[in-house]
Design a protein around this motif. Sequence first.
Motif, PDB file in Angstrom:
ATOM      1  N   THR A  55     -13.555  -2.824 -23.637  1.00 16.62           N
ATOM      2  CA  THR A  55     -14.504  -2.176 -22.730  1.00 16.62           C
ATOM      3  C   THR A  55     -15.396  -3.233 -22.108  1.00 16.62           C
ATOM      4  N   LYS A  56     -15.970  -2.932 -20.952  1.00 17.69           N
ATOM      5  CA  LYS A  56     -16.886  -3.853 -20.282  1.00 17.69           C
ATOM      6  C   LYS A  56     -18.291  -3.683 -20.855  1.00 17.69           C
ATOM      7  N   LEU A  57     -18.963  -4.793 -21.058  1.00 21.53           N
ATOM      8  CA  LEU A  57     -20.320  -4.779 -21.592  1.00 21.53           C
ATOM      9  C   LEU A  57     -21.365  -5.151 -20.537  1.00 21.53           C
ATOM     10  N   PHE A  58     -20.945  -5.906 -19.519  1.00 20.65           N
ATOM     11  CA  PHE A  58     -21.837  -6.304 -18.434  1.00 20.65           C
ATOM     12  C   PHE A  58     -21.220  -5.920 -17.093  1.00 20.65           C
ATOM     13  N   GLU A  59     -22.080  -5.763 -16.101  1.00 18.67           N
ATOM     14  CA  GLU A  59     -21.614  -5.565 -14.737  1.00 18.67           C
ATOM     15  C   GLU A  59     -22.562  -6.292 -13.787  1.00 18.67           C
ATOM     16  N   ALA A 103     -19.270 -21.331 -22.258  1.00 17.24           N
ATOM     17  CA  ALA A 103     -18.914 -20.949 -23.633  1.00 17.24           C
ATOM     18  C   ALA A 103     -19.439 -19.551 -23.961  1.00 17.24           C
ATOM     19  N   VAL A 104     -20.668 -19.268 -23.510  1.00 15.52           N
ATOM     20  CA  VAL A 104     -21.214 -17.920 -23.732  1.00 15.52           C
ATOM     21  C   VAL A 104     -20.378 -16.894 -22.990  1.00 15.52           C
ATOM     22  N   SER A 105     -20.033 -17.179 -21.750  1.00 13.97           N
ATOM     23  CA  SER A 105     -19.208 -16.269 -20.961  1.00 13.97           C
ATOM     24  C   SER A 105     -17.858 -16.020 -21.643  1.00 13.97           C
ATOM     25  N   HIS A 106     -17.265 -17.089 -22.183  1.00  7.33           N
ATOM     26  CA  HIS A 106     -15.980 -16.966 -22.870  1.00  7.33           C
ATOM     27  C   HIS A 106     -16.112 -16.071 -24.108  1.00  7.33           C
ATOM     28  N   GLN A 107     -17.196 -16.250 -24.867  1.00  6.90           N
ATOM     29  CA  GLN A 107     -17.394 -15.436 -26.069  1.00  6.90           C
ATOM     30  C   GLN A 107     -17.605 -13.964 -25.709  1.00  6.90           C
ATOM     31  N   VAL A 108     -18.355 -13.713 -24.637  1.00  5.10           N
ATOM     32  CA  VAL A 108     -18.578 -12.318 -24.227  1.00  5.10           C
ATOM     33  C   VAL A 108     -17.266 -11.681 -23.776  1.00  5.10           C
ATOM     34  N   ARG A 109     -16.461 -12.425 -23.019  1.00  3.81           N
ATOM     35  CA  ARG A 109     -15.156 -11.881 -22.612  1.00  3.81           C
ATOM     36  C   ARG A 109     -14.281 -11.584 -23.824  1.00  3.81           C
ATOM     37  N   ALA A 110     -14.343 -12.461 -24.837  1.00  8.08           N
ATOM     38  CA  ALA A 110     -13.553 -12.232 -26.047  1.00  8.08           C
ATOM     39  C   ALA A 110     -13.998 -10.947 -26.752  1.00  8.08           C
ATOM     40  N   LEU A 111     -15.322 -10.716 -26.762  1.00 11.81           N
ATOM     41  CA  LEU A 111     -15.829  -9.494 -27.391  1.00 11.81           C
ATOM     42  C   LEU A 111     -15.423  -8.268 -26.582  1.00 11.81           C
ATOM     43  N   GLU A 112     -15.453  -8.347 -25.248  1.00  7.93           N
ATOM     44  CA  GLU A 112     -15.025  -7.230 -24.403  1.00  7.93           C
ATOM     45  C   GLU A 112     -13.547  -6.918 -24.630  1.00  7.93           C
ATOM     46  N   GLU A 113     -12.741  -7.961 -24.819  1.00 10.01           N
ATOM     47  CA  GLU A 113     -11.320  -7.734 -25.101  1.00 10.01           C
ATOM     48  C   GLU A 113     -11.140  -7.085 -26.462  1.00 10.01           C
ATOM     49  N   PHE A 114     -11.931  -7.530 -27.427  1.00  4.86           N
ATOM     50  CA  PHE A 114     -11.852  -6.948 -28.771  1.00  4.86           C
ATOM     51  C   PHE A 114     -12.218  -5.461 -28.734  1.00  4.86           C
ATOM     52  N   LEU A 119     -14.003  -6.193 -37.903  1.00  2.41           N
ATOM     53  CA  LEU A 119     -15.208  -6.789 -37.343  1.00  2.41           C
ATOM     54  C   LEU A 119     -14.865  -7.774 -36.232  1.00  2.41           C
ATOM     55  N   PRO A 120     -15.666  -7.821 -35.209  1.00  2.80           N
ATOM     56  CA  PRO A 120     -15.449  -8.803 -34.138  1.00  2.80           C
ATOM     57  C   PRO A 120     -15.871 -10.190 -34.607  1.00  2.80           C
ATOM     58  N   PRO A 121     -15.438 -11.241 -33.913  1.00  5.08           N
ATOM     59  CA  PRO A 121     -15.866 -12.592 -34.271  1.00  5.08           C
ATOM     60  C   PRO A 121     -17.397 -12.703 -34.183  1.00  5.08           C
ATOM     61  N   PHE A 122     -18.003 -13.293 -35.221  1.00  3.71           N
ATOM     62  CA  PHE A 122     -19.468 -13.329 -35.258  1.00  3.71           C
ATOM     63  C   PHE A 122     -20.038 -14.180 -34.123  1.00  3.71           C
ATOM     64  N   ALA A 123     -19.328 -15.249 -33.754  1.00  2.00           N
ATOM     65  CA  ALA A 123     -19.804 -16.090 -32.649  1.00  2.00           C
ATOM     66  C   ALA A 123     -19.881 -15.285 -31.358  1.00  2.00           C
ATOM     67  N   ALA A 124     -18.925 -14.393 -31.157  1.00  2.00           N
ATOM     68  CA  ALA A 124     -18.934 -13.562 -29.961  1.00  2.00           C
ATOM     69  C   ALA A 124     -20.085 -12.562 -30.004  1.00  2.00           C
ATOM     70  N   VAL A 125     -20.356 -12.025 -31.194  1.00  2.00           N
ATOM     71  CA  VAL A 125     -21.465 -11.082 -31.350  1.00  2.00           C
ATOM     72  C   VAL A 125     -22.792 -11.776 -31.042  1.00  2.00           C
ATOM     73  N   ARG A 126     -22.996 -12.992 -31.575  1.00  2.00           N
ATOM     74  CA  ARG A 126     -24.239 -13.733 -31.324  1.00  2.00           C
ATOM     75  C   ARG A 126     -24.411 -14.031 -29.840  1.00  2.00           C
ATOM     76  N   ALA A 127     -23.323 -14.450 -29.199  1.00  2.00           N
ATOM     77  CA  ALA A 127     -23.410 -14.773 -27.776  1.00  2.00           C
ATOM     78  C   ALA A 127     -23.766 -13.538 -26.957  1.00  2.00           C
ATOM     79  N   PHE A 128     -23.126 -12.415 -27.269  1.00  2.00           N
ATOM     80  CA  PHE A 128     -23.413 -11.182 -26.534  1.00  2.00           C
ATOM     81  C   PHE A 128     -24.844 -10.723 -26.765  1.00  2.00           C
ATOM     82  N   GLU A 129     -25.309 -10.752 -28.028  1.00  2.44           N
ATOM     83  CA  GLU A 129     -26.655 -10.283 -28.326  1.00  2.44           C
ATOM     84  C   GLU A 129     -27.698 -11.088 -27.566  1.00  2.44           C
ATOM     85  N   ALA A 130     -27.524 -12.420 -27.528  1.00  2.00           N
ATOM     86  CA  ALA A 130     -28.480 -13.262 -26.800  1.00  2.00           C
ATOM     87  C   ALA A 130     -28.411 -12.991 -25.299  1.00  2.00           C
TER      88      ALA A 130
END
Length: 304
Positions: free
Chosen positions: A50-54, A36-47, A5-16
């Motif tokens: 793949t890229k999630l935003f463009e 902080a949100v940007s950092h969490q999204v990058r962490a999720l993309e690394e996990f 599972l990915p870090p939950f904080a990263a999931v919350r940041a990405f979902e919002a």
Amino acid sequence: MSRKLPPFAAVRAFEAAARLLSFKDAADELCLSPSAVSHQVRALEEFLDTKLFERRGNAMHLTLTGETYAGRLETLLDGIDGATRAARAGAEPEVLRVLCTPGFAARWMVPRMGRFAHADRLRLRVSVGAPSTDFATNDADIVIHWADAPVAGVLVEPLMASARYPVIRPDLKARLGIETPADLARATLMHDETMDMWAEWFELAGCPPPQMPAGPEFPNCELATTAAEQGGGVALAYDMMVRDTVASGRLMRLFDTVTMPFVIYSVACDEARMDEPMIAAFRTWVQAEVAEDGRPATAIRVAE
């Protein structure tokens, strides 16, 4: 089998961020900084590797993978939210959080709260200005919504319609000798910057408005009515909000002329939660209370 599972904080940041398409708005919702949100999204993309935003110009868009992932996460997070509410309900009595204006609370809701079957679990909150119908941030289960304008993702049920008429303290009426609409030229008229309708009322009464400087202007009709109750002058009050005050003798109605009734309040909740027992019970109860008062919002639309 262990889950990866990915870090939950990263999931919350990405979902919002995916829902709002803005790191800044997501940061405001989550009480974080945009970085902080940007950092969490990058962490999720690394996990996910793949890229999630463009970026397209100045706008942020989800990639195809990001859009698919966000849709699945929304369903999963709704499930977690539902399971959490159920677990909390099993551990302690469920409360119902109702958000409304101070005027609605004081003049209509509070005197009737004891008749609600779950009154001991009702938590009434008042707002400064119009209550927010953003149920992701307003910390409410039910909102008493001004008028009946539609809101995306929100069930808005017209609740209460009302006409308006002038009200005054009885002692002030006697002192000023007000007997006809023309006599209002001797009184201070309270004005409402939200929806002032004195000109319409005078036209319906067949009397030109007084040729005098305008009286004080208030942010809403409730404050204007309160000022009249304190002896400041005459307010153009909503019948549904002042019936009890008039019945008590603190204010009295002037004349038979009234404005056309229109929807002044609706009951609103998150569409996804409309059938939850406490929310459904409140919606049924509050509509029944208004029907008993004799002015439900049946097919009456707010004036343009």
